[in-house]
Design a protein around this motif. Structure first.
Motif, PDB file in Angstrom:
ATOM      1  N   ALA A  60       0.771  -1.258  -0.039  1.00 15.72           N
ATOM      2  CA  ALA A  60       0.067  -0.092  -0.038  1.00 15.72           C
ATOM      3  C   ALA A  60       0.844   1.292   0.054  1.00 15.72           C
ATOM      4  CB  ALA A  60      -1.071  -0.002   1.342  1.00 15.72           C
ATOM      5  N   ALA A  61       2.035   1.219   0.474  1.00 12.79           N
ATOM      6  CA  ALA A  61       2.982   2.387   0.516  1.00 12.79           C
ATOM      7  C   ALA A  61       3.806   2.301  -0.631  1.00 12.79           C
ATOM      8  CB  ALA A  61       3.513   2.403   2.059  1.00 12.79           C
ATOM      9  N   GLY A  62       3.677   1.467  -1.390  1.00 13.53           N
ATOM     10  CA  GLY A  62       4.610   1.555  -2.515  1.00 13.53           C
ATOM     11  C   GLY A  62       6.008   0.669  -2.397  1.00 13.53           C
ATOM     12  N   GLU A  63       6.033  -0.037  -1.399  1.00  9.95           N
ATOM     13  CA  GLU A  63       7.117  -0.825  -0.892  1.00  9.95           C
ATOM     14  C   GLU A  63       7.172  -1.879  -1.737  1.00  9.95           C
ATOM     15  OE1 GLU A  63       4.279  -2.487   2.052  1.00  9.95           O
ATOM     16  OE2 GLU A  63       4.560  -0.574   0.835  1.00  9.95           O
ATOM     17  N   LEU A  64       8.128  -2.793  -2.203  1.00 10.98           N
ATOM     18  CA  LEU A  64       8.302  -3.905  -2.901  1.00 10.98           C
ATOM     19  C   LEU A  64       8.004  -5.114  -1.882  1.00 10.98           C
ATOM     20  CD1 LEU A  64       8.990  -5.623  -5.385  1.00 10.98           C
ATOM     21  CD2 LEU A  64      11.244  -5.645  -4.664  1.00 10.98           C
ATOM     22  N   ILE A  65       6.899  -5.872  -2.119  1.00  5.92           N
ATOM     23  CA  ILE A  65       6.706  -6.945  -1.374  1.00  5.92           C
ATOM     24  C   ILE A  65       7.264  -8.251  -1.797  1.00  5.92           C
ATOM     25  CG2 ILE A  65       4.774  -8.723  -0.815  1.00  5.92           C
ATOM     26  CD1 ILE A  65       3.070  -6.259  -0.173  1.00  5.92           C
ATOM     27  N   ALA A  66       7.294  -8.358  -3.012  1.00  3.31           N
ATOM     28  CA  ALA A  66       7.708  -9.613  -3.903  1.00  3.31           C
ATOM     29  C   ALA A  66       7.953  -9.218  -5.520  1.00  3.31           C
ATOM     30  CB  ALA A  66       6.956 -10.975  -3.550  1.00  3.31           C
ATOM     31  N   MET A  67       8.966 -10.070  -5.958  1.00  4.67           N
ATOM     32  CA  MET A  67       9.233 -10.130  -7.340  1.00  4.67           C
ATOM     33  C   MET A  67       8.749 -11.493  -7.926  1.00  4.67           C
ATOM     34  SD  MET A  67      12.041  -8.419  -9.808  1.00  4.67           S
ATOM     35  CE  MET A  67      13.311  -9.713  -9.473  1.00  4.67           C
TER      36      MET A  67
END
Length: 326
Positions: A242-249
């Motif tokens: 939600a904050a634009g952080e990378l969770i996974a690729m």
């Protein structure tokens, strides 16, 4: 002859050296036929090792006596550029198909020159006006696009796709570093060598090339899934919080259906890696993603799916549960 004296440090610290280098270091010629050294090429010695030398090690040894008109090409250039190839693409079997596979070097010379004929060398004569010759890692090699074209007729189409996807992607999705080639440059390399061996396979492969794959397994798995009638997955899709952080690729993803495919290699067994994977998969589940996990039981060591139909059914089932109607 057994080892009679220690070599000078300057020769002990390198994988291979020439007879001239040994002479300048004051090494007697008898020392050069000791059991701890082997004669790899004319005038070049290598420290004996029960393990077969890697292509780069052999190329560096040959480069010590390599005339300037010669250049590493074909599968050897591909390996030196880091292009992923099938295990035996740069090896030749001794004693028939059952014999051990020995690494060989592909070396090219310009038209009008004598083809290299040293033991362990596969010589070629090519038109240098249609290729680029670069120095990479201290070695003279044909440019990456030419190396890929030279693989035509020697590799199956899927392997050509995987090689090309490495060239146009590199590690860019992971670290932002630009790849070795663009798709346009590969097309230009192909046009520059019209009539080359394997042209039909190369053209067919180029039509299937996509940006984004970070491994042969990802490329070949994508191709098998598409051939099974599934939609084409997106390589290395980035999922943000939600904050634009990378969770996974995700290795391969169907973003419209929130279905992903992740290959879990043995290196994921390390404790810290395993904990990180669990945390990542849990966060993806919180966001509604269904992840199909693949292991070496699903994907062969050469990157091919061992049972394409069974794996495709697993993926199709997850897609169907998310509303896909094939």
């Amino acid at each position: 002859m057994s080892r009679s004296a220690e070599l000078p440090w300057r020769l002990r610290g390198v994988p291979s050296f020439t007879r001239s280098e040994a002479d300048r270091s004051g090494v007697h010629w008898r020392r050069l036929v000791a059991a701890d050294l082997e004669h790899v090429f004319h005038g070049v010695r290598r420290h004996s090792d029960p393990a077969q030398p890697e292509v780069r090690e052999l190329a560096e040894a040959y480069a010590k006596r390599m005339p300037r008109r010669q250049v590493f090409s074909h599968a050897t250039a591909a390996v030196l550029w880091g292009i992923p190839l099938p295990a035996d693409a740069h090896r030749r079997r001794a004693g028939g198909d059952a014999g051990p596979a020995h690494p060989i070097l592909h070396v090219s010379v310009p038209s009008g020159s004598a083809r290299p004929a040293a033991q362990g060398i596969h010589g070629h004569v090519i038109s240098f006006d249609r290729v680029g010759v670069l120095v990479h890692g201290g070695l003279r090699v044909v440019d990456p696009g030419t190396a890929w074209v030279q693989l035509g007729g020697r590799l199956r189409i899927d392997d050509l796709v995987a090689a090309a996807e490495f060239l146009v992607t590199g590690s860019e999705p992971f670290d932002g570093r630009p790849p070795l080639c663009t798709s346009e440059e590969l097309h230009a390399s192909l046009e520059a060598r019209r009539g080359a061996r394997g042209m039909l396979a190369l053209r067919a492969a180029l039509a299937d090339v996509r940006w984004g794959a970070l491994s042969r397994r990802e490329t070949l798995l994508r191709l098998d899934l598409v051939r099974a009638g599934l939609p084409e997955p997106v390589p290395n899709h980035r999922v943000l919080g939600a904050a634009g952080e990378l969770i996974a690729m995700i290795d391969l993803a169907y973003p419209d259906h929130l279905v992903g495919i992740e290959y879990q290699g043995d290196h994921h067994r390390a404790a810290a890696t395993w904990r990180r994977d669990v945390r990542r998969l849990e966060r993806l589940a919180d966001l509604g993603w269904a992840i199909v996990q693949a292991t070496s039981d699903d994907v062969g060591s050469d990157g091919r799916v061992r049972d394409s139909a069974a794996f495709a059914r697993r993926v199709a089932g997850r897609l169907a549960a998310k509303g896909w109607r094939g």
